[in-house]
Design a protein around this motif. Sequence first.
Motif, PDB file in Angstrom:
ATOM      1  N   ASP A  37      12.745   1.414  -7.893  1.00 45.69           N
ATOM      2  CA  ASP A  37      11.494   1.247  -7.428  1.00 45.69           C
ATOM      3  C   ASP A  37      10.449   1.861  -8.868  1.00 45.69           C
ATOM      4  O   ASP A  37      10.024   2.587  -7.601  1.00 45.69           O
ATOM      5  CB  ASP A  37      11.564   0.563  -6.317  1.00 45.69           C
ATOM      6  N   PRO A  38      10.076   1.507  -9.595  1.00 45.69           N
ATOM      7  CA  PRO A  38       9.138   2.283 -10.384  1.00 45.69           C
ATOM      8  C   PRO A  38       7.208   1.971  -9.289  1.00 45.69           C
ATOM      9  O   PRO A  38       6.973   3.064  -9.772  1.00 45.69           O
ATOM     10  CB  PRO A  38       9.045   1.688 -11.524  1.00 45.69           C
ATOM     11  N   LYS A  39       8.008   1.332  -9.346  1.00 48.00           N
ATOM     12  CA  LYS A  39       6.167   0.976  -8.836  1.00 48.00           C
ATOM     13  C   LYS A  39       6.161   1.217  -7.203  1.00 48.00           C
ATOM     14  O   LYS A  39       5.164   2.190  -6.797  1.00 48.00           O
ATOM     15  CB  LYS A  39       6.037  -0.670  -7.953  1.00 48.00           C
ATOM     16  N   GLY A  40       7.087   1.750  -6.890  1.00 45.41           N
ATOM     17  CA  GLY A  40       7.365   2.526  -5.084  1.00 45.41           C
ATOM     18  C   GLY A  40       6.992   3.994  -5.856  1.00 45.41           C
ATOM     19  O   GLY A  40       6.721   4.667  -5.236  1.00 45.41           O
ATOM     20  N   ALA A  41       8.259   4.629  -6.959  1.00 41.80           N
ATOM     21  CA  ALA A  41       7.922   5.844  -7.583  1.00 41.80           C
ATOM     22  C   ALA A  41       6.461   6.501  -7.607  1.00 41.80           C
ATOM     23  O   ALA A  41       5.508   6.888  -7.356  1.00 41.80           O
ATOM     24  CB  ALA A  41       8.930   6.549  -8.874  1.00 41.80           C
ATOM     25  N   ALA A  42       5.670   5.552  -8.136  1.00 41.61           N
ATOM     26  CA  ALA A  42       4.877   5.744  -9.060  1.00 41.61           C
ATOM     27  C   ALA A  42       3.239   5.613  -7.770  1.00 41.61           C
ATOM     28  O   ALA A  42       2.783   6.758  -7.220  1.00 41.61           O
ATOM     29  CB  ALA A  42       4.198   4.396  -9.777  1.00 41.61           C
ATOM     30  N   ASP A  43       3.602   4.932  -6.794  1.00 42.63           N
ATOM     31  CA  ASP A  43       2.956   5.444  -5.255  1.00 42.63           C
ATOM     32  C   ASP A  43       2.806   6.631  -5.006  1.00 42.63           C
ATOM     33  O   ASP A  43       2.043   7.196  -4.348  1.00 42.63           O
ATOM     34  CB  ASP A  43       2.696   3.828  -4.538  1.00 42.63           C
ATOM     35  N   THR A  44       4.302   6.750  -4.534  1.00 43.40           N
ATOM     36  CA  THR A  44       4.305   8.275  -3.919  1.00 43.40           C
ATOM     37  C   THR A  44       4.415   8.982  -4.561  1.00 43.40           C
ATOM     38  O   THR A  44       2.810   9.944  -3.877  1.00 43.40           O
ATOM     39  CB  THR A  44       5.995   8.107  -4.150  1.00 43.40           C
ATOM     40  N   ARG A  45       4.061   9.038  -6.060  1.00 47.02           N
ATOM     41  CA  ARG A  45       3.098  11.010  -6.545  1.00 47.02           C
ATOM     42  C   ARG A  45       1.592  10.133  -6.678  1.00 47.02           C
ATOM     43  O   ARG A  45       1.448  11.068  -6.520  1.00 47.02           O
ATOM     44  CB  ARG A  45       3.723  10.239  -8.042  1.00 47.02           C
ATOM     45  N   ILE A  46       1.199   9.300  -7.386  1.00 48.73           N
ATOM     46  CA  ILE A  46      -0.329   9.040  -6.435  1.00 48.73           C
ATOM     47  C   ILE A  46      -0.937   9.490  -5.187  1.00 48.73           C
ATOM     48  O   ILE A  46      -1.614  10.769  -5.095  1.00 48.73           O
ATOM     49  CB  ILE A  46      -0.787   7.680  -6.727  1.00 48.73           C
ATOM     50  N   LYS A  47       0.320   9.195  -4.643  1.00 44.85           N
ATOM     51  CA  LYS A  47      -0.095  10.022  -2.648  1.00 44.85           C
ATOM     52  C   LYS A  47      -0.003  11.514  -3.401  1.00 44.85           C
ATOM     53  O   LYS A  47      -1.011  12.084  -2.621  1.00 44.85           O
ATOM     54  CB  LYS A  47       0.040   8.913  -1.766  1.00 44.85           C
ATOM     55  N   LEU A  48       0.928  11.397  -3.632  1.00 44.12           N
ATOM     56  CA  LEU A  48       1.362  13.326  -3.448  1.00 44.12           C
ATOM     57  C   LEU A  48      -0.083  13.795  -4.347  1.00 44.12           C
ATOM     58  O   LEU A  48      -0.295  14.959  -4.272  1.00 44.12           O
ATOM     59  CB  LEU A  48       2.100  13.563  -4.521  1.00 44.12           C
ATOM     60  N   ALA A  49      -0.344  12.973  -5.806  1.00 44.33           N
ATOM     61  CA  ALA A  49      -2.022  13.573  -6.544  1.00 44.33           C
ATOM     62  C   ALA A  49      -2.366  13.754  -5.440  1.00 44.33           C
ATOM     63  O   ALA A  49      -3.571  15.136  -5.808  1.00 44.33           O
ATOM     64  CB  ALA A  49      -1.944  13.044  -7.343  1.00 44.33           C
TER      65      ALA A  49
END
Length: 200
Positions: A37-49
């Motif tokens: 899930d690229p969107k879910g993965a991207a959202d997780t990375r954004i939260k981390l950032a």
Amino acid sequence: MRLIFIILSSIFFISACVSSETVTTLNNPKGQKMAFDPKGAADTRIKLALVYIENEQMQQAKENLDKALSYQPDSAKVHRIFAYYYEKVQENEKAEKFYKEAISLDDSDGDTYHNYGTFLCGQARYDEADAAFLKAISVPKYTRVARSYANAAICSEKAGANEKAIFYYKYALAHSPKSNEINLSLAKINITEKIIKKRY
């Protein structure tokens, strides 16, 4: 500090689950794999950032944003957060580039216009900032209208346009009547204007 550790631990756990091209779910007894899930993965990375930016760990923030961008290269949200990152590290040309790219990818995102307006105000580009705040406010589904009016008012004050600031503060207050901060800001600028008028 403990809260930040818990947040980071939780996000790292989620990140570990979505960082590969497939994901195995714990509640799947056969261990069958689901599509990445690229969107879910991207959202997780954004939260981390964002957590890293908050804690001024900029290298880690950028690493996660790079990952998010690789997962979702056409995401306005990823571009907006990347713009915010560059704003924080004072790389203003890159920040502006990412804000403009975010808008080009989705010109109906009020948050992007608001953040861009805040950025422009910080650059003393008051007229452009004003236009960006008003653009955010005009987006039908945008819900943070009081915030944008308040920031437009603050920016108008910086530009020396107190009457316009009062106008914006009143609208901000209409959208958030219980805000002590907006009430106080409006009271202060009204007092300032009265003092100025008495002098002249």
